[in-house]
Design a protein around this motif. Structure first.
Motif, PDB file in Angstrom:
ATOM      1  N   ILE A  35       0.689  -1.207  -0.028  1.00 61.48           N
ATOM      2  CA  ILE A  35      -0.022  -0.075  -0.129  1.00 61.48           C
ATOM      3  C   ILE A  35       0.661   1.167   0.012  1.00 61.48           C
ATOM      4  CG2 ILE A  35      -1.688  -1.101   1.223  1.00 61.48           C
ATOM      5  CD1 ILE A  35      -1.043   0.496   3.606  1.00 61.48           C
ATOM      6  N   LEU A  36       2.021   1.141  -0.435  1.00 56.20           N
ATOM      7  CA  LEU A  36       3.116   2.273  -0.223  1.00 56.20           C
ATOM      8  C   LEU A  36       2.477   3.492  -1.054  1.00 56.20           C
ATOM      9  CD1 LEU A  36       5.687   3.449   1.226  1.00 56.20           C
ATOM     10  CD2 LEU A  36       6.887   2.225  -0.813  1.00 56.20           C
ATOM     11  N   PRO A  37       2.171   2.953  -2.271  1.00 58.53           N
ATOM     12  CA  PRO A  37       1.579   4.439  -3.191  1.00 58.53           C
ATOM     13  C   PRO A  37       0.563   5.153  -2.516  1.00 58.53           C
ATOM     14  CG  PRO A  37       1.933   2.580  -4.602  1.00 58.53           C
ATOM     15  CD  PRO A  37       2.099   1.941  -3.094  1.00 58.53           C
ATOM     16  N   THR A  38      -0.432   4.372  -1.971  1.00 58.73           N
ATOM     17  CA  THR A  38      -1.508   5.047  -1.094  1.00 58.73           C
ATOM     18  C   THR A  38      -1.135   5.757   0.115  1.00 58.73           C
ATOM     19  OG1 THR A  38      -3.128   3.385  -1.957  1.00 58.73           O
ATOM     20  CG2 THR A  38      -3.694   4.498   0.090  1.00 58.73           C
ATOM     21  N   LEU A  39      -0.207   5.303   0.895  1.00 61.38           N
ATOM     22  CA  LEU A  39       0.201   5.809   1.961  1.00 61.38           C
ATOM     23  C   LEU A  39       1.158   7.141   1.819  1.00 61.38           C
ATOM     24  CD1 LEU A  39       0.879   5.425   5.236  1.00 61.38           C
ATOM     25  CD2 LEU A  39       3.013   4.121   4.412  1.00 61.38           C
ATOM     26  N   VAL A  40       2.086   7.099   0.812  1.00 64.50           N
ATOM     27  CA  VAL A  40       2.555   8.342   0.220  1.00 64.50           C
ATOM     28  C   VAL A  40       1.465   9.287  -0.299  1.00 64.50           C
ATOM     29  CG1 VAL A  40       4.313   9.429  -1.518  1.00 64.50           C
ATOM     30  CG2 VAL A  40       4.666   7.264  -0.471  1.00 64.50           C
ATOM     31  N   PHE A  41       0.604   9.067  -0.721  1.00 64.55           N
ATOM     32  CA  PHE A  41      -0.402   9.949  -1.318  1.00 64.55           C
ATOM     33  C   PHE A  41      -1.099  10.626  -0.194  1.00 64.55           C
ATOM     34  CE2 PHE A  41      -5.007  10.364  -2.077  1.00 64.55           C
ATOM     35  CZ  PHE A  41      -5.100  11.396  -2.862  1.00 64.55           C
ATOM     36  N   VAL A  42      -1.502   9.682   0.930  1.00 65.55           N
ATOM     37  CA  VAL A  42      -2.185  10.053   2.354  1.00 65.55           C
ATOM     38  C   VAL A  42      -1.345  11.040   2.915  1.00 65.55           C
ATOM     39  CG1 VAL A  42      -3.067   9.419   4.289  1.00 65.55           C
ATOM     40  CG2 VAL A  42      -3.798   8.349   2.320  1.00 65.55           C
ATOM     41  N   VAL A  43       0.089  10.886   3.113  1.00 61.78           N
ATOM     42  CA  VAL A  43       0.928  11.694   3.797  1.00 61.78           C
ATOM     43  C   VAL A  43       0.887  13.267   2.986  1.00 61.78           C
ATOM     44  CG1 VAL A  43       3.408  12.175   3.792  1.00 61.78           C
ATOM     45  CG2 VAL A  43       2.554   9.908   4.631  1.00 61.78           C
ATOM     46  N   LEU A  44       1.149  13.040   1.573  1.00 63.04           N
ATOM     47  CA  LEU A  44       0.834  14.484   1.092  1.00 63.04           C
ATOM     48  C   LEU A  44      -0.328  15.019   1.274  1.00 63.04           C
ATOM     49  CD1 LEU A  44       2.543  15.930  -0.956  1.00 63.04           C
ATOM     50  CD2 LEU A  44       1.656  14.768  -2.964  1.00 63.04           C
ATOM     51  N   ILE A  45      -1.443  14.574   0.992  1.00 59.17           N
ATOM     52  CA  ILE A  45      -2.663  15.336   1.136  1.00 59.17           C
ATOM     53  C   ILE A  45      -2.767  15.859   2.697  1.00 59.17           C
ATOM     54  CG2 ILE A  45      -3.646  14.313  -0.837  1.00 59.17           C
ATOM     55  CD1 ILE A  45      -5.558  12.530   1.172  1.00 59.17           C
ATOM     56  N   SER A  46      -2.338  15.034   3.492  1.00 52.72           N
ATOM     57  CA  SER A  46      -2.514  15.501   5.022  1.00 52.72           C
ATOM     58  C   SER A  46      -1.654  16.712   5.159  1.00 52.72           C
ATOM     59  CB  SER A  46      -2.040  14.130   5.766  1.00 52.72           C
ATOM     60  OG  SER A  46      -2.741  12.979   5.890  1.00 52.72           O
ATOM     61  N   ILE A  47      -0.422  16.634   4.746  1.00 50.28           N
ATOM     62  CA  ILE A  47       0.326  17.770   4.752  1.00 50.28           C
ATOM     63  C   ILE A  47      -0.248  19.191   4.097  1.00 50.28           C
ATOM     64  CG2 ILE A  47       2.488  19.179   4.138  1.00 50.28           C
ATOM     65  CD1 ILE A  47       3.612  16.434   4.118  1.00 50.28           C
ATOM     66  N   ALA A  84       7.119  20.218  -4.779  1.00 52.78           N
ATOM     67  CA  ALA A  84       8.444  20.341  -5.451  1.00 52.78           C
ATOM     68  C   ALA A  84       9.432  19.292  -4.932  1.00 52.78           C
ATOM     69  CB  ALA A  84       8.986  21.491  -5.664  1.00 52.78           C
ATOM     70  N   GLY A  85       9.512  19.253  -3.486  1.00 52.16           N
ATOM     71  CA  GLY A  85      10.487  18.211  -3.046  1.00 52.16           C
ATOM     72  C   GLY A  85       9.969  16.731  -3.151  1.00 52.16           C
ATOM     73  N   PHE A  86       8.461  16.429  -3.289  1.00 51.18           N
ATOM     74  CA  PHE A  86       8.091  15.176  -3.119  1.00 51.18           C
ATOM     75  C   PHE A  86       8.486  14.832  -4.685  1.00 51.18           C
ATOM     76  CE2 PHE A  86       4.549  12.875  -4.854  1.00 51.18           C
ATOM     77  CZ  PHE A  86       4.629  11.635  -4.210  1.00 51.18           C
ATOM     78  N   LEU A  87       8.213  15.826  -5.563  1.00 56.77           N
ATOM     79  CA  LEU A  87       8.669  15.189  -7.127  1.00 56.77           C
ATOM     80  C   LEU A  87       9.944  15.073  -7.142  1.00 56.77           C
ATOM     81  CD1 LEU A  87       6.004  17.835  -8.957  1.00 56.77           C
ATOM     82  CD2 LEU A  87       5.728  15.372  -8.515  1.00 56.77           C
ATOM     83  N   LEU A  88      10.836  15.810  -6.493  1.00 52.51           N
ATOM     84  CA  LEU A  88      12.128  15.514  -6.674  1.00 52.51           C
ATOM     85  C   LEU A  88      12.637  14.021  -5.995  1.00 52.51           C
ATOM     86  CD1 LEU A  88      15.027  16.615  -7.451  1.00 52.51           C
ATOM     87  CD2 LEU A  88      15.062  17.507  -5.187  1.00 52.51           C
ATOM     88  N   LEU A  89      12.200  13.734  -4.854  1.00 51.25           N
ATOM     89  CA  LEU A  89      12.384  12.528  -4.274  1.00 51.25           C
ATOM     90  C   LEU A  89      11.862  11.222  -5.089  1.00 51.25           C
ATOM     91  CD1 LEU A  89      11.278  13.174  -0.471  1.00 51.25           C
ATOM     92  CD2 LEU A  89      13.649  12.875  -1.514  1.00 51.25           C
ATOM     93  N   GLN A  90      10.499  11.694  -5.854  1.00 46.09           N
ATOM     94  CA  GLN A  90      10.103  10.628  -6.700  1.00 46.09           C
ATOM     95  C   GLN A  90      10.666  10.425  -8.023  1.00 46.09           C
ATOM     96  OE1 GLN A  90       6.137  11.543  -8.668  1.00 46.09           O
ATOM     97  NE2 GLN A  90       5.691   9.598  -7.913  1.00 46.09           N
ATOM     98  N   LYS A  91      11.425  11.596  -8.401  1.00 46.51           N
ATOM     99  CA  LYS A  91      12.429  11.324  -9.741  1.00 46.51           C
ATOM    100  C   LYS A  91      13.555  10.681  -9.137  1.00 46.51           C
ATOM    101  CE  LYS A  91      14.477  14.275 -13.053  1.00 46.51           C
ATOM    102  NZ  LYS A  91      14.809  15.723 -13.538  1.00 46.51           N
ATOM    103  N   LYS A  92      14.273  10.684  -8.039  1.00 43.78           N
ATOM    104  CA  LYS A  92      15.261  10.022  -7.739  1.00 43.78           C
ATOM    105  C   LYS A  92      15.129   8.632  -7.229  1.00 43.78           C
ATOM    106  CE  LYS A  92      17.978  14.369  -6.031  1.00 43.78           C
ATOM    107  NZ  LYS A  92      19.082  13.936  -7.213  1.00 43.78           N
ATOM    108  N   GLY A  93      13.856   8.349  -7.208  1.00 39.38           N
ATOM    109  CA  GLY A  93      13.492   7.047  -6.970  1.00 39.38           C
ATOM    110  C   GLY A  93      13.304   6.676  -5.261  1.00 39.38           C
ATOM    111  N   TRP A  94      13.128   7.797  -4.450  1.00 42.57           N
ATOM    112  CA  TRP A  94      13.273   7.572  -3.110  1.00 42.57           C
ATOM    113  C   TRP A  94      11.724   7.451  -2.608  1.00 42.57           C
ATOM    114  CZ3 TRP A  94      16.970  12.305  -1.610  1.00 42.57           C
ATOM    115  CH2 TRP A  94      18.349  11.965  -2.180  1.00 42.57           C
ATOM    116  N   THR A  95      10.743   7.834  -3.499  1.00 41.68           N
ATOM    117  CA  THR A  95       9.534   7.441  -3.189  1.00 41.68           C
ATOM    118  C   THR A  95       8.777   6.753  -4.258  1.00 41.68           C
ATOM    119  OG1 THR A  95       8.583   9.540  -4.150  1.00 41.68           O
ATOM    120  CG2 THR A  95       9.171   9.692  -1.867  1.00 41.68           C
ATOM    121  N   VAL A  96       7.449   6.487  -4.246  1.00 40.26           N
ATOM    122  CA  VAL A  96       6.757   5.598  -5.351  1.00 40.26           C
ATOM    123  C   VAL A  96       6.428   6.584  -6.243  1.00 40.26           C
ATOM    124  CG1 VAL A  96       6.314   3.714  -3.875  1.00 40.26           C
ATOM    125  CG2 VAL A  96       4.756   6.025  -3.948  1.00 40.26           C
TER     126      VAL A  96
END
Length: 313
Positions: free
Chosen positions: A231-243, A301-313
């Protein structure tokens, strides 16, 4: 007939057969674009134009009525040196920290337990989701009455002859007011997150759990090594919308305390509302709103950068 001539005729026939399809595709595309025009106009009217107006008014001194006076960067200079802004922003950070831990943790735990229940799962899911469907003004008003020293729990305890400590006046205490309102929001929110996580967990392949059990994994190991990656993609999404939700939090605080006591629950959004509609300093309020937009943009932007580097889903 040579092979080259035959191939050319086949190519010409193929092109003729594709023309009607290509024409139909272009016709459908044009028709779709025509249908999108009203939505594009509406989007420009309610989003683009107000956004551009906010940017403009953030450089002005304007009361909301009459002409605006251009002041350049004065509002931003004032914001940078304003203690109320940093205090409100710190409260937003506290609010964010609470909502990144408590509701997400409760929702994960509840979803993991509920995923193992087969009977009455739909009913339980409905019951957990129900508080989220109640209007925030209703939820806030009910909890405000429950926590009222005279009408709520304290008043009931006094009626029953039970003495409670004074620090149970949670909304009147500067140290407990903000966490109390945050927990009211958590009460309304966590069931919604539970349903999201439960839906994601039901999409995890059962064979992965069977393989984990064969390897001798216990319940916690199954959750950590199978459920969480699944469920990692869903978890990351929930973290982002919570922020994002935490930065935009407004309704519960304004309804219950309006930023009090003594500014202990003031958020950037409530400070913005106060500046615009009570002090009529719309230009400064616009700069506050753009500051929130800038902070949100940095987070995305930080989230997208981490995603581009493969640190997030």
């Amino acid at each position: 007939m040579s092979e080259t001539t035959f191939a050319n005729r086949l190519s010409a026939a193929d092109q003729r057969s594709r023309r009607p399809t290509s024409t139909l595709h272009r016709s459908r595309t044009r028709f779709g674009l025509v249908l999108l025009v009203p939505f594009a106009v509406l989007n420009a009217a309610v989003i683009v134009v107000p956004s551009l107006a906010t940017v403009f008014y953030s450089f002005t001194d304007w009361t909301g009525v009459g002409p605006a006076s251009w002041v350049g960067l004065d509002n931003y200079v004032r914001l940078a040196g304003e203690g109320d802004f940093y205090s409100a922003l710190s409260h937003n950070l506290i609010w964010t920290g609470i909502h990144l831990t408590v509701p997400i943790g409760l929702a994960l735990l509840g979803a993991a337990i509920l995923a193992r229940i087969r009977r009455a799962q739909v009913l339980l899911r409905l019951l957990y989701f129900l508080p989220y469907t109640v209007a925030s003004v209703v939820t806030a008003s009910v909890w405000q009455d429950l926590l009222d020293p005279e009408r709520g729990v304290s008043g009931l305890s006094s009626f029953l002859g039970i003495d409670l400590p004074d620090d149970l006046v949670l909304l009147g205490n500067q140290a407990t007011a903000l966490p109390t309102i945050a927990m009211i929001n958590v009460w309304a929110l966590w069931g919604f997150l539970l349903v999201i996580f439960l839906s994601a967990m039901q999409g995890v392949d059962d064979r992965l759990y069977e393989a984990a059990r064969i390897d001798g994994a216990n319940v916690l190991q199954e959750f950590w090594h199978v459920t969480v990656p699944g469920i990692l993609p869903t978890l990351v999404f929930v973290v982002l919308i919570s922020i994002m939700w935490s930065l935009l939090a407004f309704d519960y605080v304004w309804i219950i305390t309006q930023g009090g006591p003594a500014g202990a629950t003031e958020l950037v959004s409530t400070l913005l509302y106060r500046e615009a509609f009570q002090r009529f300093d719309v230009g400064y309020a616009a700069s506050l709103g753009l500051s929130l937009t800038f902070i949100s943009g940095l987070i995305i932007a930080g989230f997208l950068l981490l995603q581009k580097k493969g640190w997030t889903v």
